[in-house]
Design an enzyme around this catalytic site. Sequence first.
Site, mmCIF file in Angstrom:
data_model
loop_
_atom_site.group_PDB
_atom_site.id
_atom_site.type_symbol
_atom_site.label_atom_id
_atom_site.label_comp_id
_atom_site.label_asym_id
_atom_site.label_seq_id
_atom_site.Cartn_x
_atom_site.Cartn_y
_atom_site.Cartn_z
ATOM 1 N N GLY A 27 4.322 9.571 -5.586
ATOM 2 C CA GLY A 27 4.524 8.297 -6.270
ATOM 3 C C GLY A 27 3.525 8.082 -7.392
ATOM 4 O O GLY A 27 2.468 8.728 -7.460
ATOM 5 N N HIS A 94 7.297 4.898 -9.741
ATOM 6 C CA HIS A 94 8.147 5.969 -9.211
ATOM 7 C C HIS A 94 7.757 6.270 -7.776
ATOM 8 O O HIS A 94 6.572 6.405 -7.470
ATOM 9 C CB HIS A 94 7.996 7.218 -10.076
ATOM 10 C CG HIS A 94 8.667 8.430 -9.509
ATOM 11 N ND1 HIS A 94 9.983 8.417 -9.094
ATOM 12 C CD2 HIS A 94 8.214 9.690 -9.264
ATOM 13 C CE1 HIS A 94 10.304 9.618 -8.631
ATOM 14 N NE2 HIS A 94 9.247 10.403 -8.709
ATOM 15 N N HIS A 96 9.318 8.201 -3.810
ATOM 16 C CA HIS A 96 10.369 8.926 -3.110
ATOM 17 C C HIS A 96 10.695 8.139 -1.845
ATOM 18 O O HIS A 96 10.803 8.712 -0.769
ATOM 19 C CB HIS A 96 9.937 10.347 -2.763
ATOM 20 C CG HIS A 96 9.771 11.233 -3.955
ATOM 21 N ND1 HIS A 96 9.461 12.566 -3.854
ATOM 22 C CD2 HIS A 96 9.897 10.989 -5.286
ATOM 23 C CE1 HIS A 96 9.378 13.100 -5.074
ATOM 24 N NE2 HIS A 96 9.635 12.154 -5.958
ATOM 25 N N ASP A 119 19.932 -10.802 -7.101
ATOM 26 C CA ASP A 119 18.736 -11.501 -7.586
ATOM 27 C C ASP A 119 17.907 -10.604 -8.502
ATOM 28 O O ASP A 119 17.189 -11.090 -9.377
ATOM 29 C CB ASP A 119 17.844 -11.914 -6.403
ATOM 30 C CG ASP A 119 18.370 -13.162 -5.699
ATOM 31 O OD1 ASP A 119 19.176 -13.899 -6.292
ATOM 32 O OD2 ASP A 119 17.954 -13.386 -4.543
ATOM 33 N N HIS A 168 16.578 13.357 -6.719
ATOM 34 C CA HIS A 168 15.124 13.201 -6.859
ATOM 35 C C HIS A 168 14.694 11.894 -6.201
ATOM 36 O O HIS A 168 14.296 11.903 -5.042
ATOM 37 C CB HIS A 168 14.776 13.292 -8.356
ATOM 38 C CG HIS A 168 13.312 13.194 -8.641
ATOM 39 N ND1 HIS A 168 12.777 13.494 -9.867
ATOM 40 C CD2 HIS A 168 12.263 12.822 -7.862
ATOM 41 C CE1 HIS A 168 11.463 13.324 -9.824
ATOM 42 N NE2 HIS A 168 11.135 12.912 -8.630
ATOM 43 N N TYR A 226 15.479 -20.960 -11.024
ATOM 44 C CA TYR A 226 14.878 -20.646 -9.725
ATOM 45 C C TYR A 226 13.353 -20.665 -9.855
ATOM 46 O O TYR A 226 12.806 -20.196 -10.844
ATOM 47 C CB TYR A 226 15.344 -19.258 -9.295
ATOM 48 C CG TYR A 226 14.796 -18.777 -7.982
ATOM 49 C CD1 TYR A 226 15.468 -19.021 -6.784
ATOM 50 C CD2 TYR A 226 13.610 -18.055 -7.938
ATOM 51 C CE1 TYR A 226 14.975 -18.560 -5.583
ATOM 52 C CE2 TYR A 226 13.111 -17.593 -6.739
ATOM 53 C CZ TYR A 226 13.786 -17.850 -5.567
ATOM 54 O OH TYR A 226 13.297 -17.394 -4.377
HETATM 55 ZN ZN LIG Z 1 9.237 12.329 -7.983
#
Ligand SMILES: [Zn+2]
Length: 235
Positions: A27, A94, A96, A119, A168, A226
């Site tokens: 990540g 990013h 997984h 939302d 991915h 909201y």
């Molecule tokens: Zn990745």
Amino acid sequence: MLQRLREQVLEANLELVRRGLVLYTFGNVSGISREEGLVVIKPSGVPYNDMRPEHLVVTDLSGKTVDGPLRPSSDLPTHLVLYNRFPEIGGVAHTHSEYATAWAQARKPIPCYGTTHADYFHGEVPVTADLTELEIAGEYEENTGHAIVRSMQNTDPLATPGILVANHGPFAWAGDATTAAHNAAILEFIARMAYFTLSINAAAPSAGNALRDKHHFRKHGKNAYYGQAKNQEKQ
Ligand SMILES: [Zn+2]
């Protein structure tokens, strides 16, 4: 350099850990200072527990490191394509994460089954086309960014703040790094709920457009109502 942004991006990376979205050093989150044209991103391969603001790497929009002794995340070129193509975004995350990655591996967009999804995403969460062998053998991470951009076409990136990269995993984004990490967590949550929805009823229909629009536009856009208005003084 960019101390506040370093701290914000570090916190956003740690939020991925707190939310169970990443294992080990998986990540990455980045954030950008648009005024300075500089990106702050997680270093490559440093355990989250040991990460300090000074470990984060500052690069320019071409990927050249301008501050920090460590190498940036290897996914930096994907982030840069997104920053260059979508001037309205200020953070990219990013992961997984399990359910979102399962949808990415199945190469299925996530339908908008309900209001939690609407939302945040105005419609389905798209999935990219798979990369060609040439794209994989070449500038793979940059080409991943181009695949995302091609799949987004003319979609407003703030109305669709994330995507599944085929085989991915998910990339999410937002106006800043904190919200990008938040959107990565929400994307995992709606991916999980969509999986359960389909396991209860494999023919479950998507939410209707009226409900989708109602929920999306009460939180986003010029007629949003909201939450608390930012500039409204308390009476
Ligand atoms: Zn990745």
